[in-house]
Design an enzyme around this catalytic site. Structure first.
Site, mmCIF file in Angstrom:
data_model
loop_
_atom_site.group_PDB
_atom_site.id
_atom_site.type_symbol
_atom_site.label_atom_id
_atom_site.label_comp_id
_atom_site.label_asym_id
_atom_site.label_seq_id
_atom_site.Cartn_x
_atom_site.Cartn_y
_atom_site.Cartn_z
ATOM 1 N N ASP A 4 0.920 -1.207 -0.073
ATOM 2 C CA ASP A 4 -0.064 -0.044 0.164
ATOM 3 C C ASP A 4 0.911 1.294 -0.041
ATOM 4 O O ASP A 4 2.344 1.298 -0.184
ATOM 5 C CB ASP A 4 -0.977 -0.219 1.219
ATOM 6 C CG ASP A 4 -2.265 0.945 1.024
ATOM 7 O OD1 ASP A 4 -2.252 1.924 0.305
ATOM 8 O OD2 ASP A 4 -3.407 0.335 1.685
ATOM 9 N N ASP B 147 -5.892 3.474 -6.904
ATOM 10 C CA ASP B 147 -6.659 3.636 -5.779
ATOM 11 C C ASP B 147 -7.228 5.333 -5.890
ATOM 12 O O ASP B 147 -6.603 5.961 -6.526
ATOM 13 C CB ASP B 147 -6.261 3.267 -4.438
ATOM 14 C CG ASP B 147 -7.015 3.372 -3.178
ATOM 15 O OD1 ASP B 147 -8.264 3.291 -3.480
ATOM 16 O OD2 ASP B 147 -6.830 3.254 -2.320
ATOM 17 N N GLU C 96 -12.096 7.909 -7.856
ATOM 18 C CA GLU C 96 -13.392 8.365 -8.087
ATOM 19 C C GLU C 96 -13.379 9.528 -8.744
ATOM 20 O O GLU C 96 -14.333 10.056 -9.571
ATOM 21 C CB GLU C 96 -14.230 8.448 -6.834
ATOM 22 C CG GLU C 96 -14.313 7.156 -6.150
ATOM 23 C CD GLU C 96 -13.161 6.494 -5.513
ATOM 24 O OE1 GLU C 96 -13.214 5.132 -5.501
ATOM 25 O OE2 GLU C 96 -12.244 7.139 -5.181
ATOM 26 N N ARG D 80 -9.982 0.441 -8.011
ATOM 27 C CA ARG D 80 -11.167 0.872 -6.975
ATOM 28 C C ARG D 80 -12.626 1.389 -8.092
ATOM 29 O O ARG D 80 -13.503 1.194 -7.778
ATOM 30 C CB ARG D 80 -10.804 1.693 -6.038
ATOM 31 C CG ARG D 80 -11.708 1.852 -4.999
ATOM 32 C CD ARG D 80 -11.350 2.476 -3.436
ATOM 33 N NE ARG D 80 -11.602 3.877 -3.801
ATOM 34 C CZ ARG D 80 -11.201 4.714 -2.532
ATOM 35 N NH1 ARG D 80 -10.596 4.159 -1.564
ATOM 36 N NH2 ARG D 80 -11.208 5.815 -2.755
ATOM 37 N N ASP E 70 -12.215 -0.602 0.532
ATOM 38 C CA ASP E 70 -11.782 -0.900 1.878
ATOM 39 C C ASP E 70 -13.019 -1.698 2.405
ATOM 40 O O ASP E 70 -14.243 -1.231 2.453
ATOM 41 C CB ASP E 70 -11.183 0.168 2.624
ATOM 42 C CG ASP E 70 -10.158 0.713 1.993
ATOM 43 O OD1 ASP E 70 -9.235 -0.142 1.510
ATOM 44 O OD2 ASP E 70 -9.910 1.929 2.317
#
Length: 267
Positions: A26, A138, A141, A223, A239
């Site tokens: 990560d 990640d 959006e 994501r 998550d």
């Protein structure tokens, strides 16, 4: 967190003869949470760890977020400024600034061919330092820790930022936890392409990995996706917690993504 601690986990799994095909990291591996960097202190042995993985027919995947720090100097920021790769405010020339893990950031406009080349170039340059095998994308959006932008006011009051109808969403605002809909991208107003942001980043990332690996297989896990994203990326549902209600929701989330044409999905 450190590369040595990660490496220790890999070695322990080998000693137990526990099958492990891939090691992931990560954002902890990054230097100040900046893309295309690795922490020179805590993750100083990252290239050697990846080499060791490859020597044992294992693979390595690291995470990338789209936000590029505009406070801390980096080659990604410098070249991005020169190539005009950012999503801009309504004037079409001033980059919109938001906040995510590195602090204040600019957001790449992946609908721009300039940005696609810039992103691909930096994937190639980082691969020369850390020879990764796939990418986990990640926060695409795109996510934002402030509402709309760091400006005051954060967004305009036009028909994009304040449309006549707003669906029942967080804070009843289209800019909640993301960027202003009125911002300008190569493909048009962000208002019209917001749901395509992760999709366009996935396509740009696929272009970069294709230039790296040619006909060899690689993987991208995103994501944020859209219909037909499955042509370019796999999807992860974000998550979650080790709880039965999360497991329950993971079933419908996975099946929904399959309906949208994304065959590889993980929760």
């Amino acid at each position: 967190y450190s590369s040595n601690a990660t490496w220790d986990v890999v070695r322990k799994l080998r000693a137990l003869e526990f099958p492990q095909e891939v090691q992931w990291n990560d954002i902890d591996y990054m230097d100040s949470y900046m893309d295309f960097t690795y922490d020179p202190i805590n993750f100083d042995t990252l290239p050697q760890m990846v080499e060791d993985l490859h020597n044992h027919t294992q693979r390595y995947i690291m995470i990338l977020d789209p936000g590029i720090s505009d406070d801390l100097p980096s080659s990604a920021l410098e070249s991005g400024n020169k190539m005009h790769v950012w999503i801009n405010k309504t004037d079409g020339t001033t980059p919109l600034e938001g906040q995510v893990w590195p602090g204040n950031v600019y957001y790449p406009d992946f609908t721009s061919t300039n940005t696609q080349k810039w992103w691909s170039d930096h994937l190639n340059k980082f691969h020369e330092m850390v020879p990764f095998d796939g990418v986990w994308i990640d926060m695409n959006e795109p996510s934002n820790f402030v509402q709309g932008s760091t400006s005051h006011p954060a967004c305009t009051h036009d028909q994009y930022d304040n449309p006549p109808y707003t669906p029942k969403i967080v804070d009843n605002s289209l800019s909640a936890k993301t960027i202003c809909p009125s911002t300008v991208q190569a493909a048009g107003r962000h208002y019209n392409v917001h749901n395509m942001y992760g999709h366009s980043e996935g396509m740009a990332t696929r272009m970069g990995l294709n230039s790296l690996f040619g006909n060899n297989r690689s993987i991208i896990v995103s994501r944020s996706t859209f219909m037909s994203s499955g042509l370019h990326v796999a999807h992860w549902t974000g998550d979650n917690n080790a709880a039965f209600d999360n497991m329950h929701w993971s079933i419908s989330s996975t099946i929904n993504s399959n309906i949208f044409g994304i065959t590889m999905v993980g929760a």
